[in-house]
Design an enzyme around this catalytic site. Structure first.
Site, PDB file in Angstrom:
ATOM      1  N   GLU A 136       0.892  -1.172   0.000  1.00 56.99           N
ATOM      2  CA  GLU A 136       0.000   0.000   0.000  1.00 56.99           C
ATOM      3  C   GLU A 136       0.921   1.210   0.000  1.00 56.99           C
ATOM      4  O   GLU A 136       1.214   1.797   1.032  1.00 56.99           O
ATOM      5  CB  GLU A 136      -0.929  -0.033   1.228  1.00 56.99           C
ATOM      6  N   GLU A 168       4.159   8.288  -4.278  1.00 56.16           N
ATOM      7  CA  GLU A 168       5.008   7.643  -3.283  1.00 56.16           C
ATOM      8  C   GLU A 168       5.993   6.660  -3.911  1.00 56.16           C
ATOM      9  O   GLU A 168       6.598   5.844  -3.220  1.00 56.16           O
ATOM     10  CB  GLU A 168       4.157   6.927  -2.232  1.00 56.16           C
TER      11      GLU A 168
END
Length: 733
Positions: free
Chosen positions: A188, A197
């Site tokens: 995740e 990210e």
């Protein structure tokens, strides 16, 4: 936690002084024979000074550099409170992991997904602990979170089933850190944009070095979507040129021909678009943009062109985008970040409000693109390793193609969208003009110091007083601020001979810097570049710097603003409170050990209390004001900075459930208190501080109190000038 590109590091790269609250984390892990080390950048909010501090492997996680806010300002708690996310991952992991295998969890956080994977393989069975085929490797690069994860694993009796590695995933080596390539990847590492990210480089390295061929993955696929919209509010967040044209002050922050001299960065901005649904006009149906498969190696670069038909007349000011996760291979389990007006597979977007994932907004440059119903426009979308960008084209007169490009060769002063909107606000500019005009009266050759990063005030002083000697400190903008002034000076009819940007730190200001003259006027908005994530009262840095400059002030120095007023309002904030409340069991795993460290509200062990955090109140889901706005304390800038304490009574004007208090500063610009600039909840371009209650309280109004309701409360506040801390305490009666 981001594995390859930490959010805090990314944020610092784009805005060098961006520091949420007191601690900015740059994870730079060093190995030694005795322990792991991580450097933390600690910033003093009242001075802007920073220092590197080392956190050791054997430090207690609760210490967190002697500052409990280290992890409280992250989105971990909000993410762990997202029951829709947690359930979707649990269902997909249970469905995907059906036999003994090696599972790799990248960006493991508290270890929730690792524990789900271990349980799905039956690692917890009494006779399964010696099965070498069952293996879970949890990779987490952020040392404070690693230590917290180990506590969580211990509390759940899962420590012996999960191997925790404190490294970035691209530092892992088969045969050194892990015995073999992993059969299953669970991860995740997603932000609101999806890629920010480091999803793509993380997956690339994992497929190249860490995973078997054709691995199983959770999630399985992610797809991005978009929609064309018209919105005056979104337009004001980026088009300073056309909005400041309405102002009558004669200042041109973006003069003609220099439209991008001061602008926002061309990128997607995370925002809760449901909160402005009534201000948005939809101009197209939703359209699919990119698809990313987790189960195979992704490309670093991708492009697509979409022909989009307008569903209504209007002007395209922005593209709103979101993503949908398909967590299982068969396509039965989904999670969506779509706004509520979008229908999603299996109602995947209909869930509790959460703050860790929002929609994204891409601003169409300048005043946007005008379209008619049925007209087709061409959208060119590009993705890199870490971002997605767009270019919108439409046929106009004489078959010319209109498109808005960002010319990187020109000078650009990049500011946040909210700052652009403030600088384009005619009412705000008029307040500054009036206050400064009054301040300059009867001062023939004033020495004026702009203490903060306000390019607007610098230009305004130069415009109003041709005889002023202006010194701009620009503590955050520094050389960029000086270069910007050079670019726009001629267009504003000012001579740079009267304006200088101090090259040294303002704390070392000397009489030589002022040409042996005392300072007559000290001004600020206050605004400090890169301060966007800080609490409102940390802009009291202006007061601290006014104090440092005290030896250089003339006897009748004028300070603007002359005071700050700490204001508050009792609020019903059910969505925000639920996203920050104490954790217990998450999909069967006890997480109560993380509550104190992650800054949860709820029944914390005495004397611990949840921190004040910053939010745009208008983006906090369901909100309701339960009291009038009231004053807690005042800060007098005519005097040097001092400790302050005050107590105020709160009388509730609406019945409801009180979840906390919104707090902000109103800046009083003149001694007569006739010009006040508010940063309260009704100002969408300003963040407020929020103090959430340990437990929600039912309140009523005087004369309508029911059993168990409170009709009033008291708030105590104390300000410590040594560290910028504002301690808030409350009691209900």
């Amino acid at each position: 936690m981001n594995t390859l590109i930490p959010k805090t590091l990314t944020r610092l790269t784009s805005t060098p002084n961006s520091v949420p609250l007191f601690i900015t984390t740059i994870s730079r892990t060093m190995s030694s024979c005795s322990a792991q080390r991580v450097f933390q950048l600690k910033v003093d909010p009242l001075t802007g000074n920073s220092e590197w501090i080392v956190i050791e492997e054997n430090d207690h996680v609760s210490d967190n550099l002697q500052n409990p806010r280290l992890l409280a300002t992250t989105s971990y708690l909000d993410m762990l409170n997202d029951s829709r996310r947690n359930a979707a991952y649990r269902q997909a992991i249970d469905k995907t992991i059906t036999k003994p295998c090696h599972v790799l969890d990248i960006g493991a956080g508290t270890g929730l997904l690792s524990m789900m994977a271990a349980r799905a393989m039956g690692c917890c069975d009494s006779n399964a602990c010696h099965d070498t085929k069952k293996m879970v490797t949890a990779c987490e690069s952020y040392l404070p979170m690693v230590k917290l994860m180990r506590k969580v694993l211990h509390c759940n009796g899962m420590g012996r089933y999960i191997s925790v590695i404190n490294k970035r995933s691209d530092e892992l080596k088969v045969g050194v850190d892990i015995p073999s390539r992993a059969d299953v990847l669970v991860s995740e590492i997603l932000d609101s944009e999806l890629l920010g990210e480091g999803l793509i480089p993380t997956l690339q390295h994992a497929h190249d070095r860490l995973l078997v061929e054709n691995p199983l993955t959770v999630p399985y696929r992610a797809t991005t979507y978009g929609q064309l919209v018209e919105s005056t509010f979104l337009w004001k967040l980026h088009d300073l040129y056309n909005n400041e044209a309405k102002a009558l002050d004669g200042i041109h922050l973006v003069p003609t021909g220099l439209d991008t001299a001061l602008c926002v960065k061309p990128q997607q901005y995370a925002m809760h678009c449901d909160a402005i649904r009534e201000e948005i006009k939809l101009l197209s149906d939703p359209f699919k943009i990119f698809e990313f498969d987790f189960w195979r190696r992704p490309d670093s670069h991708g492009e697509t062109e979409l022909c989009i038909k307008a569903t209504d007349d209007g002007r395209v000011h922005a593209i709103i985008s979101w993503w949908i996760l398909q967590l299982d291979r068969e396509g039965t389990i989904f999670y969506s970040t779509a706004p509520q007006w979008i229908s999603t597979p299996n109602n995947a977007g209909l869930g509790d409000w959460c703050d860790h994932w929002k929609q994204c907004v891409w601003f169409v440059p300048k005043s946007g693109v005008s379209i008619c119903k049925g007209e087709e426009v061409l959208l060119h979308a590009v993705h890199t390793d870490t971002s997605i960008s767009y270019n919108l084209k439409t046929q106009v007169t004489r078959n010319e193609v209109r498109q808005c490009d960002f010319n990187a060769k020109d000078f650009h002063l990049i500011l946040p969208p909210e700052r652009i909107a403030i600088y384009g606000d005619s009412e705000w500019r008029l307040s500054m003009l009036t206050a400064l005009s009054n301040a300059l009266q009867r001062r023939l050759h004033p020495v004026c110091v702009v203490a903060d990063d306000s390019v607007f005030l610098t230009l305004l002083v130069a415009h109003l007083s041709k005889t002023s000697h202006i010194i701009s400190l620009f503590p955050g903008l520094r050389d960029d601020g000086a270069q910007y002034l050079q670019v726009v000076a001629d267009a504003n009819g000012i001579s740079m001979d009267s304006v200088e940007v101090l090259e040294k730190r303002k704390t070392y200001l000397t009489m030589q810097d002022t040409h042996q003259e005392k300072v007559d006027i000290l001004i600020g908005e206050p605004y400090y570049y890169g301060n966007d994530g800080m609490l409102p009262w940390q802009n009291l840095r202006f007061w601290n710097e006014r104090t440092r400059l005290d030896p250089f002030h003339s006897e009748d120095v004028l300070i603007m603003p002359c005071k700050g007023v700490l204001k508050a309002c009792a609020m019903s904030l059910p969505d925000l409170w639920n996203s920050r409340c104490c954790l217990r069991k998450i999909e069967g795993f006890d997480h109560s050990v993380v509550n104190t460290t992650l800054g949860a509200c709820g029944e914390l062990p005495a004397p611990q209390d949840g921190p004040c955090l910053t939010f745009f109140i208008w983006q906090c889901g369901e909100i309701k004001e339960l009291s009038d706005k009231f004053t807690i304390m005042e800060f007098d800038f005519s005097k040097p900075i001092i400790p302050c304490y005050a107590k105020a009574q709160v009388d509730f004007t609406e019945a409801g459930i009180c979840h906390g208090f919104a707090l902000w500063i109103d800046w009083v610009m003149d001694a007569e208190s006739s010009i006040v600039v508010s940063t309260g909840p009704d100002q969408k371009c300003r963040k407020q501080g929020v103090k959430l209650l340990a437990k929600p309280v039912a309140v009523g109004t005087n004369g309508s109190i029911s059993t168990g309701e409170c009709c009033s409360a008291t708030i105590e506040a104390s300000f410590d000038p040594t560290n910028g801390e504002l301690i808030i305490k409350h009691a209900f009666s």
